[in-house]
Design a protein around this motif. Structure first.
Motif, PDB file in Angstrom:
ATOM      1  N   THR A   4      83.072 -41.192 -18.325  1.00  0.00           N
ATOM      2  CA  THR A   4      83.215 -42.094 -19.465  1.00  0.00           C
ATOM      3  C   THR A   4      84.687 -42.358 -19.693  1.00  0.00           C
ATOM      4  OG1 THR A   4      81.198 -41.276 -20.543  1.00  0.00           O
ATOM      5  CG2 THR A   4      82.813 -42.392 -21.941  1.00  0.00           C
ATOM      6  N   ALA A   5      85.040 -43.624 -19.824  1.00  0.00           N
ATOM      7  CA  ALA A   5      86.432 -44.000 -20.070  1.00  0.00           C
ATOM      8  C   ALA A   5      86.568 -44.591 -21.467  1.00  0.00           C
ATOM      9  CB  ALA A   5      86.912 -45.014 -19.030  1.00  0.00           C
ATOM     10  N   VAL A   6      87.633 -44.215 -22.140  1.00  0.00           N
ATOM     11  CA  VAL A   6      87.994 -44.810 -23.424  1.00  0.00           C
ATOM     12  C   VAL A   6      89.279 -45.589 -23.209  1.00  0.00           C
ATOM     13  CG1 VAL A   6      88.625 -44.396 -25.828  1.00  0.00           C
ATOM     14  CG2 VAL A   6      86.909 -42.929 -24.720  1.00  0.00           C
ATOM     15  N   ILE A   7      89.196 -46.900 -23.319  1.00  0.00           N
ATOM     16  CA  ILE A   7      90.378 -47.744 -23.134  1.00  0.00           C
ATOM     17  C   ILE A   7      90.852 -48.210 -24.503  1.00  0.00           C
ATOM     18  CG2 ILE A   7      91.281 -49.869 -22.155  1.00  0.00           C
ATOM     19  CD1 ILE A   7      89.421 -49.565 -19.827  1.00  0.00           C
ATOM     20  N   GLY A   8      92.051 -47.792 -24.849  1.00  0.00           N
ATOM     21  CA  GLY A   8      92.601 -48.066 -26.173  1.00  0.00           C
ATOM     22  C   GLY A   8      92.704 -46.766 -26.939  1.00  0.00           C
ATOM     23  N   ALA A   9      93.887 -46.217 -27.028  1.00  0.00           N
ATOM     24  CA  ALA A   9      94.065 -44.885 -27.617  1.00  0.00           C
ATOM     25  C   ALA A   9      94.738 -44.945 -28.979  1.00  0.00           C
ATOM     26  CB  ALA A   9      94.865 -43.993 -26.670  1.00  0.00           C
TER      27      ALA A   9
END
Length: 265
Positions: A4-9
């Motif tokens: 799972t990738a979270v783009i935007g931190a």
């Protein structure tokens, strides 16, 4: 092993990341897309996750959560669309952005789920509404639900209701904070010390919310239980009605809904 990738931190991106970690997701199953080197180093140290470029995150993950501002979504999709693939799940947390907007900019067959979260996710008490795009199946929706359940409660709604959801729960915490702020200021005006006023209002809010949750009574019933005929509460509620507070809330939510529509147009 699914990634799972979270783009935007930013705030919400880190909130989702931290919620997933607390919920038991293994850090070797998580990726973060972040361009700022200092921010990347901070997240790697804090959570032990791999922080990579947006393109690498999108290419390697099975589920890609896009947690960026609505005005940045088109640019991000242009950046990562070349590595997205059919069957992959894209979960968008950007207010107002439709599944159709995203689907028109990614390869055919990419599943898209639209999410409207809210800021109580910061304390694992968020409210998220999810809507399926045209290529979603039950497994995709279940994965999106699991993703957002790490930071609170999740409901499914038709996408046509998402602008209303944005107005009610997405922006809703601000209305609650505004009411609390107003009550504290009024209490100080009545002569209470600010610290006392804060404690009185905050616990009244928490207790009232808990009553609504546990009793499952309609709010009108609970309000009437407090409102004795000719009493202090009746006098206060009369003033709220005179000043058309209900109408003001309706106008405010309509304005938020309309702005959500505009963001997605």
């Amino acid at each position: 092993m699914k990634q799972t990738a979270v783009i935007g931190a930013g705030v919400m991106g880190e909130t989702l990341l931290s919620g997933l970690v607390r919920a038991g997701r293994r850090v070797d199953q998580l990726l973060v897309g972040e361009k700022r080197e200092a921010r990347a180093a901070e997240l790697e140290e804090r959570y032990g996750v791999a922080v990579v470029s947006n393109v690498d995150a999108a290419a390697k993950a099975d589920t890609v959560a896009l947690v960026v501002k609505p005005q940045d979504m088109a640019e991000l999709l242009d950046e990562i669309s070349g590595v997205l693939r059919p069957g992959q799940l894209v979960v968008s947390l950007a207010a107002g952005i439709t599944t159709g907007f995203i689907e028109s900019r990614v390869p055919d067959g990419v599943a898209v789920v639209r999410v409207m979260p809210n800021t109580p996710a910061l304390v694992d008490e968020g409210m998220s509404a999810i809507s399926a795009g045209s290529h979603c199946d039950e497994a995709h929706l279940a994965e999106a639900e699991d993703l957002m359940a790490s930071v609170g409660k999740v409901v499914r709604v038709p996408e046509k209701q998402q602008d209303a959801v944005t107005a009610v729960s997405g922006s809703g915490p601000a209305y609650i904070f505004f009411v609390v702020e107003s009550m504290i200021e009024a209490a100080v005006h009545l002569g209470l010390p600010r610290v006392t006023a804060h404690d009185l209002v905050l616990q009244t809010l928490v207790g009232s919310a808990q009553m609504l949750k546990e009793t499952k009574e309609h709010p009108t019933v609970l309000r009437e239980q407090v409102t004795s005929p000719g009493g202090t509460t009746a006098a206060a509620v009369r003033e709220l009605e005179v000043h058309r507070v209900r109408a003001a809330f309706l106008a405010a939510l309509e304005a938020a809904r309309d702005r959500s529509r505009a963001l997605g147009s």
